[in-house]
Design an enzyme around this catalytic site. Structure first.
Site, PDB file in Angstrom:
ATOM      1  N   HIS A 298      70.349  38.208  57.613  1.00  0.00           N
ATOM      2  CA  HIS A 298      69.734  37.806  56.344  1.00  0.00           C
ATOM      3  C   HIS A 298      70.180  38.686  55.179  1.00  0.00           C
ATOM      4  O   HIS A 298      70.899  38.248  54.312  1.00  0.00           O
ATOM      5  CB  HIS A 298      68.196  37.751  56.419  1.00  0.00           C
ATOM      6  CG  HIS A 298      67.671  36.827  57.456  1.00  0.00           C
ATOM      7  ND1 HIS A 298      67.961  35.486  57.451  1.00  0.00           N
ATOM      8  CD2 HIS A 298      66.897  37.044  58.556  1.00  0.00           C
ATOM      9  CE1 HIS A 298      67.390  34.902  58.480  1.00  0.00           C
ATOM     10  NE2 HIS A 298      66.737  35.819  59.182  1.00  0.00           N
TER      11      HIS A 298
ATOM     12  N   ASP B  80      70.227  30.161  63.089  1.00  0.00           N
ATOM     13  CA  ASP B  80      68.936  30.836  63.163  1.00  0.00           C
ATOM     14  C   ASP B  80      67.814  29.953  63.701  1.00  0.00           C
ATOM     15  O   ASP B  80      67.696  29.752  64.896  1.00  0.00           O
ATOM     16  CB  ASP B  80      68.611  31.392  61.756  1.00  0.00           C
ATOM     17  CG  ASP B  80      67.436  32.354  61.747  1.00  0.00           C
ATOM     18  OD1 ASP B  80      66.838  32.575  62.815  1.00  0.00           O
ATOM     19  OD2 ASP B  80      67.111  32.897  60.673  1.00  0.00           O
TER      20      ASP B  80
HETATM   21 ZN   LIG Z   1      66.241  35.655  63.352  1.00  0.00          ZN
END
Ligand SMILES: [Zn+2]
Length: 464
Positions: free
Chosen positions: A271, A322
């Site tokens: 991220h 993800d």
């Molecule tokens: Zn994750």
């Protein structure tokens, strides 16, 4: 071509990306490895023709297979990341090794259809309800390794250390007890019992600064260094994570990880959305790879990370699906570029070639695999995308990469080869004929009783 051995199996690609775009490329494969590679060639007898653009296999560097169930049915109730997480925890309580295997096998087969040849599974659901150990303490991890093998793709099982509920050290709550080994030494002892295979690697993760204390971070780093294994960590997905980290330690998550010695060229930060300028310099200066997950970040309202600044500072970029809001790395690449256009007012922040590298060679490096792409001696992992579908029509060799990144979807993938084995042929999975049915069956096994009560509750603020 240098007099190739007779036993090679051949594929003949109309157009291929071998570091540059080349035409009439013959790929000879032996024992799962590219043993010959020739451009401007004629197809050898018996070669399998690949129509369209063939690229190195796509690497999905960040996956939570269990989240596949929550793609829909959660889109209106859970109002933020934390409410969505509560739904996810209810799902976690329903999983056992058999159900986890079925769900992961179908999810990985969906990945194969989308051209993904390697997945990084960020795995923290280790134990039974209440944190009880299974008779085989790696039953869940081995279910994932078997699922990837049976779906035909490579896996790096990123076994995740998860020990506490908050950066301040609060104890784990309810469902979270399934994630914990108690301490980093017990985590390492369990992970040491896992075996690797030619298509299955073991790597390490620190779940986040929330879930692992500083001394334990150092222990996980040491484990990864001793085994030359990749190390992954979630970093600054949410502003609240930053606020809590600063309140407890006086440092941002990136600064805390740097102080604990976690960052570096074998580390991937997942991220990296809410960063300061100092964080960007720290991550880039250490050579830490960044894994962006734009379709997840938009689904959960996380925000848009500073991808261009991170790349300029020295961080290779990779991508992951993800939570699997969609499994389509072309969409991740487009979003990586176009989300930044929305917030900067600028276009062309990353070239199509840089974006394709993120989904191929950089992802493979992040997952600890040979990252040379289509090259002699590299693994025979490649993906072919049609260039005359209703979406991609109009491509020429000169524009093929731009068409791939900006017009294709996973539905345009026609052929996928992993370690020299055809996993997808003309759009069909060779081992799992009906992937939709496999997904349906795996998810229905988890839907009873329904998740609806939790959905209704999800708008209520919850504790992390
Ligand atoms: Zn994750």
């Amino acid at each position: 071509m240098d007099a190739p051995p007779e036993h090679l199996e051949y594929w003949f690609a109309e157009i291929a990306w071998i570091g540059c775009v080349a035409e009439r490329v013959t790929i000879g494969v032996s024992d799962g490895v590219i043993a010959s590679l020739a451009r401007d060639s004629d197809p050898p007898p018996g070669a399998t023709r690949l129509r369209g653009l063939t690229v190195p296999g796509l690497a999905n560097a960040h996956s939570h297979a269990l989240h596949r169930v929550l793609r829909a049915g959660t889109q209106t109730g859970a109002r933020d990341f934390w409410a969505w997480r509560r739904l996810m925890y209810e799902l976690v309580d329903r999983l056992d090794p058999i159900r986890y295997y079925e769900l992961a096998r179908a999810t990985y087969a969906e990945m194969a259809l989308a051209g993904i040849t390697a997945v990084g599974e960020f795995h923290y659901l280790h134990h039974d309800r209440g944190g009880r150990r299974y008779e085989n303490p790696n039953a869940m991890g081995q279910a994932l390794l078997a699922a990837a093998a049976d779906a035909g793709i490579r896996i790096t099982l990123i076994d995740t250390c998860y020990l506490q509920a908050t950066v301040g050290g609060d104890p784990l709550q309810a469902t979270q007890r399934r994630f914990s080994d108690g301490d980093a030494e017990a985590w390492a002892a369990r992970v040491d019992q896992l075996s690797e295979s030619p298509t299955g690697r073991i790597a390490a993760a620190i779940h986040s600064v929330r879930a692992v204390d500083r001394d334990s971070m150092r222990a996980v780093r040491a484990w990864a260094d001793q085994r030359d294994a990749p190390l992954h960590v979630h970093v600054s997905e949410q502003p609240r994570e930053n606020h809590e980290c600063i309140a407890a330690t006086g440092m941002s998550p990136t600064a805390l990880l740097a102080q604990a010695g976690v960052l570096g060229a074998s580390t991937t930060a997942i991220h990296a959305t809410h960063l300061t300028s100092a964080d960007i310099e720290t991550l880039g200066g250490s050579g830490t790879t960044i894994c962006l997950c734009p379709t997840t970040e938009r689904d959960l309202g996380d925000g848009v990370g500073p991808a261009r600044a991170l790349a300029s500072a020295g961080s290779p970029l990779s991508v992951g699906s993800d939570m699997h809001a969609v499994i389509d790395l072309f969409e991740e690449l487009r979003a990586l570029e176009t989300d930044q256009r929305l917030i900067t007012g600028r276009r062309g922040l990353h070239s199509p070639e840089e974006l394709l590298q993120a989904a191929t060679t950089a992802g493979m490096r992040s997952l600890g695999w040979d990252a040379r792409g289509l090259a002699l001696g590299a693994p025979a992992d490649f993906t072919t995308v049609s260039l005359n579908s209703p979406r991609t029509a109009g491509a020429t060799p000169a524009t093929a990469i731009e068409h791939l990144v900006f017009t294709a979807t996973g539905a345009d993938v026609t052929d996928v080869v992993v370690a020299g084995r055809a996993v997808v042929e003309r759009g069909h999975h060779t081992a799992i004929g009906d992937v939709g049915e496999a997904l349906q069956s795996a998810m229905f096994a988890l839907f009873e009783p329904a998740l609806s009560a939790a959905v209704a509750d999800a708008a209520v603020p919850v504790n992390p």
